[in-house]
Design a protein around this motif. Structure first.
Motif, PDB file in Angstrom:
ATOM      1  N   PHE A   1       0.843  -1.190   0.000  1.00  0.00           N
ATOM      2  CA  PHE A   1       0.000   0.000   0.000  1.00  0.00           C
ATOM      3  C   PHE A   1       0.885   1.249   0.000  1.00  0.00           C
TER       4      PHE A   1
ATOM      5  N   MET B   1      -1.849  -6.524  -0.876  1.00  0.00           N
ATOM      6  CA  MET B   1      -2.707  -5.363  -0.628  1.00  0.00           C
ATOM      7  C   MET B   1      -2.016  -4.145  -1.212  1.00  0.00           C
ATOM      8  N   CYS B   2      -2.714  -3.440  -2.093  1.00  0.00           N
ATOM      9  CA  CYS B   2      -2.118  -2.264  -2.713  1.00  0.00           C
ATOM     10  C   CYS B   2      -3.215  -1.248  -3.031  1.00  0.00           C
ATOM     11  N   CYS B   3      -2.786  -0.040  -3.379  1.00  0.00           N
ATOM     12  CA  CYS B   3      -3.779   0.986  -3.717  1.00  0.00           C
ATOM     13  C   CYS B   3      -3.743   1.337  -5.198  1.00  0.00           C
ATOM     14  N   SER B   4      -2.993   0.556  -5.987  1.00  0.00           N
ATOM     15  CA  SER B   4      -3.015   0.729  -7.437  1.00  0.00           C
ATOM     16  C   SER B   4      -2.948  -0.645  -8.067  1.00  0.00           C
ATOM     17  N   ASN B   5      -3.331  -0.738  -9.306  1.00  0.00           N
ATOM     18  CA  ASN B   5      -3.399  -2.033  -9.963  1.00  0.00           C
ATOM     19  C   ASN B   5      -2.018  -2.590 -10.282  1.00  0.00           C
ATOM     20  N   ILE B   6      -1.886  -3.908 -10.141  1.00  0.00           N
ATOM     21  CA  ILE B   6      -0.696  -4.599 -10.608  1.00  0.00           C
ATOM     22  C   ILE B   6      -1.075  -5.314 -11.889  1.00  0.00           C
TER      23      ILE B   6
ATOM     24  N   ILE C   1      -5.004 -10.392  -5.346  1.00  0.00           N
ATOM     25  CA  ILE C   1      -4.632  -8.982  -5.294  1.00  0.00           C
ATOM     26  C   ILE C   1      -5.843  -8.162  -4.891  1.00  0.00           C
TER      27      ILE C   1
ATOM     28  N   SER D   1      -6.958  -4.394  -4.371  1.00  0.00           N
ATOM     29  CA  SER D   1      -6.569  -3.026  -4.681  1.00  0.00           C
ATOM     30  C   SER D   1      -7.704  -2.079  -4.359  1.00  0.00           C
ATOM     31  N   ASN D   2      -7.446  -1.181  -3.427  1.00  0.00           N
ATOM     32  CA  ASN D   2      -8.463  -0.210  -3.018  1.00  0.00           C
ATOM     33  C   ASN D   2      -7.765   0.976  -2.384  1.00  0.00           C
TER      34      ASN D   2
ATOM     35  N   SER E   1      -9.628  -2.479   2.032  1.00  0.00           N
ATOM     36  CA  SER E   1      -8.708  -3.538   1.625  1.00  0.00           C
ATOM     37  C   SER E   1      -8.588  -4.612   2.697  1.00  0.00           C
TER      38      SER E   1
END
Length: 429
Positions: free
Chosen positions: A10, A44-49, A77, A79-80, A86
Motif C-alpha cells: 500500500f 494489498m495495494c492501492c493501485s493495480n498490478i 490482489i 486493490s483499493n 482492503s
C-alpha cells in the motif's frame, strides 16, 4: 507456519519502470517460501498490478510477460484506495478459508499503522506475525524506512473513522432489519427483539445481525457496533446510551444508578433515553415494563438463570427500587430454544420437573427435553405477575431459535461460534 501471507504494498508505486521488476522478484521469493504451506497469498495495494511491460524489464533479468502473469495468478490482489476496505476484504478471504495464523509482510514505517487497523478489524481468534518488508533495487533500497513505534490519538481516531465510514457503506445481508414488538408494551417505551437479518456480519453462523463480540468470535467489535448503530436508527434509540447485560448465567441484577457489578443477568432503570438489553441465542431475552411507575428491566434467562429465578429477581428489583406493583408489570419473553431441541442431563432436568412435570418431556430418558419458557412463566405467575401480563406465545416470539435458522441465531444449532440477538427496552425521552 502461516496459513495466510499478506504483503503490504500500500502506498508504493508499483508499475514504475524502476520498482516493478524488483517487486516481482520479491513476490517470487514469497511464493517460493510460503506457497507450499500457506492457503492464501495476498497482496494489498492501492493501485493495480498488471503484467504489462513498463520499460525495459529484461535489464532486470525477469521472465517473459507470460511468466509474470503466472506469478501474479498465485496471489490474490486486493486493490483499493481505502486501507479499511482492503483489510476488510482480505479478512473475508481469510474467514472463507477458516484461517487464523497470518503473516504480514509490511514496510517498517507502516507497521504501527497496520497494527492499528488490524486491532480494530480482527479479534483474538487470529494470530498475527509481522515481518519487515525489504524491497531492494540496484543501488539501494526502494524505500529507506524505520519503524514508527507510536501512533497519535488523532491518527487512531482517523483509523477508526475510516473503518466506521467504510462499514456504514456496506449493504445489509440476508434481508431487511426486522424488529419483533408486542402491543402489550405501552408506547411510552421503545422496545423490541432482533432477528438475524439486516446486518453486515458475513460469517455464516454470525450472519448477519450479530450483536455481540468477544475474543472467541470472528466478528470484531466495530462490526457489531455498526449493526447496533443500524438498530438504533431503525428503533429510534441513542446507541451512546446503550447497555448490555454482562452474562454470568446467574440471578444478579444491576439497578442502574448504583455501582455496577462485575457480572449480572438483569438490569433495571427508570432513566429516560437509556436503552438496556438482554442477550439471547437459545437463552430467553426477557423485557419488563411498568407503564405506571415508568420503569423497565431486562433479563437473560438460560436454564441456570431460570432455576435461580433471574426473572423474579428483576421484578423484585423494580418493586424495591421504583415502587412498582406486581399487577402493573408487563413481562415479554423473547425468542428462545424450545422443548423440541433443548435437552439436559436427567439430574439437571429434575429441577424443572419439580417446578412442573409439564416442563419436561421424556423424563425417564438420560437427556430429557426441557421447556425453559414454560418454567419461566410458571415461576413468574408464582411470584405474583398476572398471567395476562406475560407474553410468551405471540407469533414469532415463541418460535424455537434452533428450529428457525433463517430467523434466529442458536448456540444449540451452530456451536461455539454462534451469533447473538437481543431484547431491548428504553423509556422515551
Amino acid at each position: 507456519m502461516a496459513e495466510a501471507v499478506l504483503i503490504d504494498l500500500f502506498g508504493l508505486t508499483l508499475n514504475s519502470q524502476k520498482n516493478y521488476p524488483t517487486l516481482l522478484k520479491t513476490l517470487d521469493a514469497v511464493r517460493s517460501n510460503h506457497a507450499a504451506k500457506a492457503k492464501l497469498l495476498c497482496i494489498m495495494c492501492c493501485s493495480n498490478i498488471s503484467s504489462e511491460r513498463n520499460g525495459d524489464l529484461d535489464t532486470y533479468e525477469l521472465e517473459t510477460t507470460n511468466g509474470v502473469s503466472a506469478l501474479l495468478r498465485e496471489f490474490e490482489i486486493v486493490s483499493n484506495p481505502s486501507m479499511a476496505a482492503s483489510l476488510y476484504t482480505i479478512k473475508q478471504k481469510i474467514d472463507e478459508k477458516n484461517l487464523s495464523s497470518i503473516k504480514v509482510m509490511v514496510p517498517m514505517h507502516r507497521k504501527t499503522l497496520m497494527k492499528a487497523f488490524i486491532d480494530q478489524l480482527f479479534t483474538d481468534v487470529y494470530n498475527f506475525e509481522f515481518e519487515d518488508l525489504q524491497v531492494t533495487l540496484k543501488g539501494g533500497l526502494l524505500k529507506q524506512s524505520t519503524e514508527i513505534s507510536m501512533i497519535t490519538t488523532q491518527e487512531l481516531e482517523a483509523v477508526h473513522n475510516e473503518i466506521e465510514t467504510y462499514l456504514r457503506s456496506l449493504p445489509a445481508l440476508k434481508g431487511e432489519l426486522t424488529i419483533l414488538t408486542t402491543p402489550l408494551i405501552s408506547d411510552i417505551f421503545i422496545h423490541g427483539f432482533t432477528t438475524r437479518t439486516g446486518g453486515i456480519s458475513y460469517i455464516p453462523t454470525l450472519s448477519s445481525f450479530n450483536l455481540f463480540s468477544s475474543s472467541k468470535r470472528r466478528d470484531p467489535r466495530v462490526v457489531v457496533q455498526e449493526n447496533l448503530r443500524r438498530l438504533g436508527s431503525a428503533a429510534g434509540f441513542n446507541v451512546k446510551k446503550f447497555y448490555r447485560i454482562k452474562t454470568d448465567h446467574a440471578n444478579d441484577v444491576w439497578v442502574m444508578g448504583r455501582k455496577e457489578p462485575e457480572s449480572y443477568d438483569g438490569i433495571t432503570t427508570n432513566q429516560r433515553g437509556v436503552t438496556i438489553a438482554a442477550l439471547g441465542a437459545d437463552c430467553i431475552p426477557i423485557i419488563f415494563a411498568d407503564p405506571v411507575k415508568k420503569a423497565c428491566g431486562v433479563a437473560h434467562s438460560g436454564w441456570k438463570g431460570t432455576l435461580l429465578g433471574v426473572a423474579m429477581a428483576t421484578v423484585n428489583a423494580m418493586i424495591a427500587e421504583y415502587g412498582c406493583s406486581l399487577e402493573d408489570i408487563i413481562v415479554i419473553l423473547g425468542p428462545s430454544v424450545g422443548p423440541c431441541c433443548f435437552t439436559l442431563p436427567r439430574e439437571s432436568a429434575n429441577a424443572f420437573h419439580n417446578i412442573d412435570p409439564e416442563c419436561v418431556r421424556l423424563f425417564e430418558s438420560p437427556n430429557p427435553y426441557v421447556d425453559i419458557r414454560k418454567a419461566t412463566r410458571i415461576l413468574l405467575e408464582q411470584g405474583g405477575i398476572l398471567p395476562q401480563n406475560i407474553q410468551d406465545q405471540m407469533q414469532d416470539l415463541n418460535l424455537c431459535t434452533s428450529c428457525h435458522p433463517e430467523k434466529f441465531f442458536s448456540h444449540v444449532r451452530d456451536g461455539l461460534n454462534f451469533g447473538t440477538q437481543i431484547g431491548f427496552i428504553s423509556i422515551r425521552e
